[in-house]
Design an enzyme around this catalytic site. Structure first.
Site, PDB file in Angstrom:
ATOM      1  N   SER A 182      71.418  22.139  45.318  1.00  0.00           N
ATOM      2  CA  SER A 182      72.076  22.398  44.835  1.00  0.00           C
ATOM      3  C   SER A 182      72.407  22.821  43.472  1.00  0.00           C
ATOM      4  O   SER A 182      73.059  23.509  42.449  1.00  0.00           O
ATOM      5  CB  SER A 182      72.393  24.123  45.403  1.00  0.00           C
ATOM      6  OG  SER A 182      73.035  23.834  46.505  1.00  0.00           O
ATOM      7  N   HIS A 210      66.209  25.363  46.429  1.00  0.00           N
ATOM      8  CA  HIS A 210      66.248  25.584  45.736  1.00  0.00           C
ATOM      9  C   HIS A 210      64.709  25.116  45.299  1.00  0.00           C
ATOM     10  O   HIS A 210      64.125  24.908  44.065  1.00  0.00           O
ATOM     11  CB  HIS A 210      66.917  24.686  44.979  1.00  0.00           C
ATOM     12  CG  HIS A 210      67.773  25.182  44.795  1.00  0.00           C
ATOM     13  ND1 HIS A 210      68.276  26.160  43.332  1.00  0.00           N
ATOM     14  CD2 HIS A 210      69.141  25.273  45.013  1.00  0.00           C
ATOM     15  CE1 HIS A 210      69.658  26.760  43.400  1.00  0.00           C
ATOM     16  NE2 HIS A 210      70.046  26.655  44.446  1.00  0.00           N
ATOM     17  N   LYS A 241      65.508  33.017  45.804  1.00  0.00           N
ATOM     18  CA  LYS A 241      65.839  32.031  44.332  1.00  0.00           C
ATOM     19  C   LYS A 241      64.990  33.177  43.089  1.00  0.00           C
ATOM     20  O   LYS A 241      64.178  33.521  43.306  1.00  0.00           O
ATOM     21  CB  LYS A 241      66.030  31.410  44.786  1.00  0.00           C
ATOM     22  CG  LYS A 241      67.993  30.874  44.756  1.00  0.00           C
ATOM     23  CD  LYS A 241      67.882  29.687  45.440  1.00  0.00           C
ATOM     24  CE  LYS A 241      70.307  29.722  45.761  1.00  0.00           C
ATOM     25  NZ  LYS A 241      69.935  28.843  46.550  1.00  0.00           N
TER      26      LYS A 241
HETATM   27  C1  LIG Z   1      71.110  28.924  48.658  1.00  0.00           C
HETATM   28  C2  LIG Z   1      71.014  28.348  49.599  1.00  0.00           C
HETATM   29  C3  LIG Z   1      70.621  28.262  50.783  1.00  0.00           C
HETATM   30  C4  LIG Z   1      70.958  29.916  50.326  1.00  0.00           C
HETATM   31  O1  LIG Z   1      69.725  31.049  51.182  1.00  0.00           O
HETATM   32  P1  LIG Z   1      70.372  32.177  50.795  1.00  0.00           P
HETATM   33  O2  LIG Z   1      68.600  33.214  51.010  1.00  0.00           O
HETATM   34  O3  LIG Z   1      70.981  32.441  48.845  1.00  0.00           O
HETATM   35  O4  LIG Z   1      71.395  32.987  51.304  1.00  0.00           O
HETATM   36  C5  LIG Z   1      70.314  27.637  51.529  1.00  0.00           C
HETATM   37  N1  LIG Z   1      70.705  26.529  51.237  1.00  0.00           N
HETATM   38  C6  LIG Z   1      70.697  25.606  49.403  1.00  0.00           C
HETATM   39  C7  LIG Z   1      70.517  24.289  48.872  1.00  0.00           C
HETATM   40  C8  LIG Z   1      71.150  26.580  48.675  1.00  0.00           C
HETATM   41  O5  LIG Z   1      70.859  26.357  47.852  1.00  0.00           O
END
Ligand SMILES: *Cc1c(COP(=O)(O)O)cnc(C)c1O
Length: 394
Positions: A182, A210, A241
């Site tokens: 990320s 992502h 996302k």
């Molecule tokens: C954003 C993210 C999460 C968490 O996801 P949410 O739905 O925002 O709780 C988990 N793992 C990674 C790699 C992320 O970038």
């Protein structure tokens, strides 16, 4: 009068202020979209994870509103008691079909999907082999499981193999990686990690937060991108996302999903999604299947913007995704760069320790399918101007 037992927190905050690392929350007063209003300023938004612009897509909006009319606004129970609506089951069926796995369970978020799954399937006798840059929710899941945690250097498959060679054959092992990292936007060496998991009999788990909606055919993720179907036992994705809504899911075998229905603590002990969330997520799958050209637009914009930053002379690391970091090293410099960009109408957050390693502070940019070329060219011009002012580029 009783002295404040939390006064140490004020001391900690004062330290952050003295170091120039204290941050105010930026506040949006408009939709989450490519050009929006943040702290009362019109900005080009390079900070969201709204890769495909689905947060404001008309099909998602309409399905969410329909669901509110039909079911109301909340579910008022955890899934195993009275919080499973037919629409929650429909979303899980649709996701399983989309991901080409036997079954899917949806969690409240990607965070709870990771933390709830790792902590449910492992015990203190087991071991996790984990990339050093894996997401915090994986780290927390590992800690909650009380399994021993062996961290390998970022993407270093040989180092992971060395760790595995030193472990007893009988011990249960989970090999776990983010699909897309990320903060750097690079991809896991998935085929090599799958081969390693096969060689040592590990459970293979990938967190595709992502990558969901971004990589693979119709946004099916890195497993599809690398043609690794059948080689990853546990696939996690997020609905928060690129899907534009909220939630996380685990895709895998029917037995895995039924076990999580019985043992994953966020599933057992925290209320399920409002029906509007499930409805909007179903609409997001429809959009990915029926309007895949938005994913092509995302990648066109990604190539344009990444090439532009590189031509200006910025260090963009090893990104292979729409996440492009502008690495400056020093934490204060990253925050200053972000603030100056913002003053000139470009919203790109500074990210420092502990989210990234000391000395690796950066401004992280994420383009979306909905940015116009004019938005991106404007952002590049501002990056060039501010980068030269601060001596980051020449
Ligand atoms: C954003 C993210 C999460 C968490 O996801 P949410 O739905 O925002 O709780 C988990 N793992 C990674 C790699 C992320 O970038």
């Amino acid at each position: 009068m009783r002295s404040d037992p939390l006064s140490f927190l004020t001391t900690e905050l004062d330290t952050l202020k003295a170091q120039g690392l204290y941050r105010h929350l930026r506040i949006l007063s408009d939709e989450q979209k490519a050009k929006t209003t943040v702290d009362d300023r019109q900005v080009v938004n390079l900070s969201s994870n709204n890769y495909l612009g689905l947060t404001t897509h008309s099909r998602l909006r309409e399905r969410a509103v329909d669901a509110i009319r039909r079911y109301g606004v909340g579910s008022a129970s955890v899934r195993p008691i009275a919080g499973t609506l037919d629409i929650h089951m429909e979303l899980e069926r649709r996701l399983a079909e989309f991901k080409k796995t036997e079954a899917v369970v949806v969690f409240q978020s990607g965070f709870t999907a990771n933390a709830g799954t790792v902590s449910a399937i492992l015990t203190k006798d087991d071991v996790v082999i984990s990339d050093e840059l894996n997401h915090a929710s994986i780290v927390d899941g590992c800690r909650l499981s009380r399994a021993s945690i062996k961290v390998f250097p970022h993407k270093d498959v040989d180092a992971a193999r060395t760790i595995l060679r030193g472990l007893p054959a009988s011990q249960r092992k989970l090999l776990i990686t983010d699909g897309v990292f990320s903060m750097d936007g690079d991809l896991a060496p998935l085929p090599d990690l799958c081969a390693l998991a096969e060689e040592f009999g590990c459970i293979m788990m990938v967190d595709d937060a992502h990558a969901s909606g971004v990589f693979g055919r119709n946004g099916r993720g890195t497993i599809d991108h690398f043609a690794a179907h059948g080689r990853v036992d546990i696939q996690v994705g997020t609905l928060s996302k690129a899907f534009g809504v909220l939630g996380g899911y685990v895709a895998g075998s029917r037995a895995l999903i039924e076990f999580l229905y019985h043992r994953a603590r966020p599933f057992l002990f925290s209320t399920s999604h409002p029906p509007a969330v499930a409805a909007a997520c179903i609409a997001a799958i429809d959009v990915l299947l029926e309007e895949p050209q938005i994913i092509d637009r995302l990648w066109d914009n990604t190539r344009f913007f990444k090439a532009g930053l590189q031509a200006l002379g910025f260090n963009t690391g090893l990104s292979e995704s729409p996440i492009t970091p502008v690495i400056v090293g020093d934490g204060v410099l990253a925050m200053t760069l972000s603030d100056r960009l913002f003053a000139k109408g470009v919203f790109a957050q500074g990210i420092g320790f502990p989210t990234v390693a000391q000395g690796k502070a950066r401004v992280r940019t994420i383009v979306t399918a909905t940015h116009t070329r004019a938005d991106l060219q404007f952002a590049l011009d501002v990056f060039g101007e501010v980068g030269r002012e601060l001596g980051i580029i020449r």
